[in-house]
Design a protein around this motif. Structure first.
Motif, PDB file in Angstrom:
ATOM      1  N   HIS A 703       9.514 -42.616-138.138  1.00 39.93           N
ATOM      2  CA  HIS A 703       8.924 -41.443-137.500  1.00 39.93           C
ATOM      3  C   HIS A 703       9.995 -40.599-136.804  1.00 39.93           C
ATOM      4  O   HIS A 703       9.884 -39.374-136.735  1.00 39.93           O
ATOM      5  CB  HIS A 703       7.863 -41.872-136.493  1.00 39.93           C
ATOM      6  N   ILE A 704      11.039 -41.267-136.320  1.00 39.22           N
ATOM      7  CA  ILE A 704      12.140 -40.523-135.687  1.00 39.22           C
ATOM      8  C   ILE A 704      12.895 -39.725-136.741  1.00 39.22           C
ATOM      9  O   ILE A 704      13.252 -38.563-136.542  1.00 39.22           O
ATOM     10  CB  ILE A 704      13.092 -41.488-134.962  1.00 39.22           C
ATOM     11  N   ILE A 705      13.154 -40.396-137.874  1.00 38.77           N
ATOM     12  CA  ILE A 705      13.883 -39.727-138.953  1.00 38.77           C
ATOM     13  C   ILE A 705      13.097 -38.507-139.439  1.00 38.77           C
ATOM     14  O   ILE A 705      13.656 -37.432-139.657  1.00 38.77           O
ATOM     15  CB  ILE A 705      14.140 -40.708-140.109  1.00 38.77           C
ATOM     16  N   LYS A 706      11.776 -38.693-139.586  1.00 41.06           N
ATOM     17  CA  LYS A 706      10.947 -37.571-140.020  1.00 41.06           C
ATOM     18  C   LYS A 706      10.960 -36.458-138.978  1.00 41.06           C
ATOM     19  O   LYS A 706      11.048 -35.270-139.314  1.00 41.06           O
ATOM     20  CB  LYS A 706       9.518 -38.042-140.255  1.00 41.06           C
ATOM     21  N   ALA A 707      10.877 -36.864-137.700  1.00 40.92           N
ATOM     22  CA  ALA A 707      10.887 -35.854-136.638  1.00 40.92           C
ATOM     23  C   ALA A 707      12.205 -35.093-136.612  1.00 40.92           C
ATOM     24  O   ALA A 707      12.233 -33.878-136.421  1.00 40.92           O
ATOM     25  CB  ALA A 707      10.639 -36.523-135.289  1.00 40.92           C
ATOM     26  N   GLN A 708      13.305 -35.835-136.807  1.00 39.25           N
ATOM     27  CA  GLN A 708      14.612 -35.176-136.835  1.00 39.25           C
ATOM     28  C   GLN A 708      14.701 -34.214-138.012  1.00 39.25           C
ATOM     29  O   GLN A 708      15.236 -33.107-137.889  1.00 39.25           O
ATOM     30  CB  GLN A 708      15.724 -36.222-136.929  1.00 39.25           C
TER      31      GLN A 708
END
Length: 966
Positions: A703-708
């Motif tokens: 989810h962090i990677i997607k948010a980034q």
């Protein structure tokens, strides 16, 4: 639609993309292309084919005279007119022939190997570097490329010094020495190389025209030598040792007579540069119209022609010129004095000349006197001078062109990033002006030496090293038996190529062993440098092919060997999903396997093809020694079961399943929990060792990677919007639009920091195993004998660089009153296993009941999943069990009360003893299939590892992985 693949002609093959033909894209060096396509020039359409006039079509000189171009460089007047007579004077006729023959053997074998390599695909500029790098890969190519370019630069100095030496001889004969012989060579050499540099910089058209003129002069000079040997000798020539053809002179020159400390191999080292011109054609391969056809024919025919020429000239000289002569016309023998003819000058004596004084002092003339001998033998001396000038200058010019082009090809491939400066070309022909300047500097540095006999062995050493690798490249490509090895030239043999490589190496060491060692030390250093740097190129080298063949053969050989406990090593199947989604899990698995075991990062997908290459590239980029595997399956459990059954090759297959703890099991749907626990049961069924990693912050950062990614896209969109605003502002110049831009910037400032703060905290936790662990402990709670896996894995961690400062502490369950005895027994066991540890702790109160707070925490954890059928009627209880078979019954809790108490109690002990540990290892409890509900089992795992540092639950497959025996 027009197919551009058929529009490319000349030296530029079609360039293919994955899904369609395209003439507009160029390779970046990572795929099947070479990364060095030229820009497409405007063309004129003729029918269905675009005809693009090129330098090769306008000046077709290289294609027509490729044989003579190579001949011109091999004959290179330095050896033919300045050192050939010296070679035969030192070794006499017998060993002189051997010197030429050995040179021809080396060059012929190398020529055959080169012909095979250069007809196995399109040959571009770069000469030996291109052939070796595309065959053996960037490691070998990069190392030999620098050496070969340097050798060509030094060759410029050798040829120019030869030219200058000839000029100085003429000045000396006419008493016109400027300073002294040595400095005159330097002055003339430096002036000459400046003029040659001007011709080279002017472009290949000028060099081609210059080479044609020089070639004609050289051919006339060679013919002049053969004609001159048949012209009756004058008294002056006889005094200098020339007597026309005489069988006695021929026989007298048969045995060797080395002088001035020379040996066969020192003479060979000086002569061998005469044969190095065989790569002249390959060095300008990028400027040939059809190098695949021209190079084999031109090179091999040139070797034959020049070999016969060298041998013919040498034999003519050895049959007409005596070894020593005074040059004094008064040294005749009176009639009737023939009875005194004996010793080393018999042939001259029988011709009526007394050269006996040469035995006690050096003579001015004779076969040891190089250029003067060839002038004397020729029919017209000035032609020899012109031939010497033309041959030396043509060879120098060819080397001056070759060295920068080879160096430019090396720099374009960006193998050595520091040399990228020299990759730039200038003008329509992409001339390497910077390379010319560097070659000029190197040449001048060696011209200062001003001694041909010193420079020539240096070149011999470097060229022999290049030839050795060309031969080895051909052998290696043949040995690999890659389907891509299909040379159009058939007349080669892999074992002959190997013999050529060994012969070149052997000759190097015999000529000068320390110079050979130095050359190979430099090659090894450059090879290691390129290997460590790992340039981003893929040329389909034979090294890759042999690696593949070796991997297959090794994997097959393992299938005939049964597993043995001494050779056990962790081979992990890691359920990371996409590798970048769970970096902590991948990093820990990589610590176990590293370069010594198999590591598979696995994922269950609906579309496999879209992710395979991308994820493997990510692993390579992050330098994780792991493979990516995925299956197309809608069910996580079914996909994992497929992977466990199908992954691996023979004995090279996973034996440990690694996965993360399902942190959301209390909120996940029932099917998800059952699938997760089912995977653990499947792992035990397939006899996998099992490892579950839990970290308080969690493992999944997808989810962090997607948010980034979304944030980056928003930033790009904001940039585009601001650019559009600025464009509108320039057009309308209104204040309202300026205010809108400022508001947009303030909005960005409000949004971005929050995302950055969250990302930094979570990503830092997920990457903690990428950093070196500080001083601390790895606490191992070995509760059950599972074959030793729970001990072996933490021991392996302590051998890794990241965990080297961590000590291993062992915790075991003991009985009250037997603490010391249990500790002693465990100590003895670990010593037999040769497991290093810092301390052993015996826990003798592990069977006590947990405190009320811990038990309350566990009860709250399982409360939503209990049936509570004991407080209900029998009918209602039966209905509840039927409707919710997955829930925890009161009977189940009673049955496994002791085991439940153990998990809760273990957490208390872990909190008490291992709260400060860097990593905790705990034996994983096993739930019997069908007897323990999935949610109860997840509650055991949860309560056991709750609120702890990173914790690994490990359970071996109860097969021994540790042994006492050697």
């Amino acid at each position: 639609m027009e197919n551009d693949a058929y529009d490319r002609i000349g030296d530029e093959p079609p360039n293919y993309e994955e899904t369609s033909f395209s003439g507009g894209t160029t390779s970046n060096g990572n795929g099947t292309g070479n990364g060095e396509h030229r820009a497409v020039r405007p063309s004129v359409s003729v029918g269905n084919r675009a005809v693009r006039p090129s330098l090769q079509e306008l000046h077709d000189v290289f294609q027509k005279v490729s044989v003579w171009y190579v001949c011109l460089n091999i004959l290179g007047g330095v050896m033919l007119f300045i050192r050939l007579s010296w070679v035969f004077g030192q070794g006499r006729r017998g060993l002189g022939i051997v010197v030429i023959a050995l040179s021809c053997v080396v060059t012929t074998v190398t020529g055959l190997s080169m012909s095979a390599i250069c007809t196995n695909g399109v040959v571009r500029g770069g000469g030996a570097y291109y052939l070796i790098s595309r065959s053996l890969g960037p490691e070998f190519g990069g190392s030999i490329g620098l050496i070969f370019a340097f050798a060509n630069a030094v060759a410029v100095a050798m040829y120019v010094v030869g030219f200058a030496e000839t000029v100085v001889d003429l000045l000396k004969e006419n008493n016109a020495i400027m300073i002294d012989e040595l400095n005159d060579i330097r002055i003339i050499g430096c002036i000459s190389v400046v003029l040659l540099l001007g011709i080279s910089v002017a472009g290949m058209e000028w060099e081609a025209k210059a080479q044609i003129g020089l070639l004609i002069i050289l051919l006339v000079a060679i013919v002049n030598v053969f004609v001159g040997t048949g012209i009756p000798a004058s008294t002056d020539k006889k005094s200098k040792g020339f007597f026309n053809y005489d069988a006695k002179i021929f026989m007298e020159n048969l045995p060797p007579d080395f002088r001035d400390g020379e040996t066969f191999f020192s003479v060979f080292a000086i002569f061998f540069p005469a044969a190095t011109g065989i790569l002249a054609g390959a060095n300008i391969s990028g400027d040939l119209k059809d190098p695949q056809d021209a190079l084999p024919k031109g090179t091999l025919l040139a070797i034959l022609i020049t070999g016969v020429t060298y041998l013919g000239v040498a034999l003519c000289v050895s049959a007409t010129v005596v070894r020593d002569a005074t040059g004094n016309i008064n040294d005749t023998i009176a009639t009737g004095m023939d009875m005194f003819c004996n010793g080393t000058n018999t042939a001259a004596c029988e011709q009526g000349w007394n050269f006996s004084s040469c035995e006690v002092s050096s003579c001015k003339f004779g076969s040891m006197n190089n250029f003067q001998v060839m002038t004397m033998v020729s029919g017209f001396g000035p032609l020899i001078t012109a031939g010497t000038f033309s041959a030396t200058l043509s060879s120098a010019l060819a080397s001056l062109v070759s060295a920068p082009k080879v160096f430019q090809a090396l720099c374009k491939d960006n193998i050595y990033t520091a040399l990228k400066f020299f990759a730039k070309g200038h003008g329509k022909n992409n001339e390497p002006i910077r390379g010319y300047v560097l070659t000029f500097i190197i040449a001048v540095a060696f011209i200062i030496i001003a001694d041909l006999n010193v420079i020539a062995p240096i070149i011999s050493n470097f060229f022999l090293a290049s030839y050795a690798l060309i031969n080895f490249s051909c052998f290696h490509a043949s040995y690999a038996k890659s389907p891509g090895w299909r040379p159009a030239y058939r007349y080669y043999n892999m074992w002959l190529s190997l013999f050529g490589a060994v012969l070149c190496c052997g000759v190097m060491f015999v000529i000068n062993w320390w110079a050979a060692l130095l050359t190979y030390a430099i090659e090894i250093f450059l090879y290691v440098y390129v290997t460590v740097k790992k340039p981003n190129v893929n040329w389909g080298s034979s090294t890759q092919a042999v690696t593949f063949v070796s991997a297959v053969n090794n994997a097959l050989s393992l299938t005939g060997v049964e597993d043995h406990v001494k050779n056990f090593r962790p081979q992990c199947m890691v359920l990371t999903g996409a590798p970048k989604n769970r970096p902590a899990l991948l990093d820990l698995a990589h610590c176990f396997t590293k370069n010594y075991g198999l590591c598979l990062t696995c994922e269950t997908l609906t579309d496999v093809n879209a992710e395979m290459e991308k994820n493997q590239m990510w692993l390579n980029k992050k330098k994780r020694k792991a493979f990516y595997a995925a299956v197309a399956c809608d069910s996580f459990r079914q996909g994992t079961e497929n992977l466990m059954q199908a992954s691996g090759l023979g004995r090279l297959k996973p034996n440990i399943l690694m996965m993360g703890f399902k942190k959301d099991w209390r909120t996940a749907d029932t099917a998800g929990v059952q699938s997760y626990v089912g995977v653990l049961h499947d792992a035990f069924d397939f006899e996998y060792g099992t490892v579950v990693l839990r970290m308080n912050q969690g493992l999944d950062i997808s989810h962090i990677i997607k948010a980034q990614g979304k944030e980056k896209e928003r930033q790009r969109e904001r940039e585009r919007e601001r650019e559009r605003e600025r464009e509108r502002e320039r057009e309308t110049d209104t204040e309202r639009e300026k205010q809108r831009e400022r508001e947009g910037e303030r909005e960005t400032e409000r949004e971005s920091p929050q995302v950055v703060v969250v990302n930094e905290r979570l990503v830092s936790t997920s990457t903690q195993f990428q950093r070196k662990q500080g001083k601390g402990t790895i606490d191992v709670w070995w509760m059950f004998d599972d074959g030793g896996l729970t001990l072996l894995l933490p021991y392996i961690l302590t051998t890794r660089k990241k965990f080297k400062d961590c000590k291993m502490r062992i915790f075991i369950a003991g009985q009250p009153g037997r603490v010391e005895q249990d500790r002693h027994e465990m100590k003895s066991l670990l010593e037999k296993f040769r497991i290093k540890y810092a301390d052993i702790h015996v826990i003798d109160d592990i069977t006590q009941n947990p405190n009320s707070n811990s038990w309350k925490m566990f009860e709250d954890m399982i409360e939503p999943f209990r049936l509570h059928e004991g407080s209900k009627s029998t009918t209602l209880a039966e209905a509840l069990r039927k409707d919710n078979p997955w829930k925890i019954s009161d009977a189940e809790l009673d049955t496994f009360e002791e085991k439940t108490n153990l998990q809760v109690r273990l957490n208390e002990l872990l909190q008490e003893n291992s709260r400060a540990a860097n990593l905790i290892i705990v034996s994983m409890p096993i739930a019997r299939l069908g007897s323990v509900s999935d949610h109860l089992y997840m509650a055991w795992l949860d309560i056991l590892t709750k609120n702890l540092p990173p914790t690994m639950l490990i359970r071996g497959n109860h097969k021994s992985v540790l042994t006492f025996y050697s």
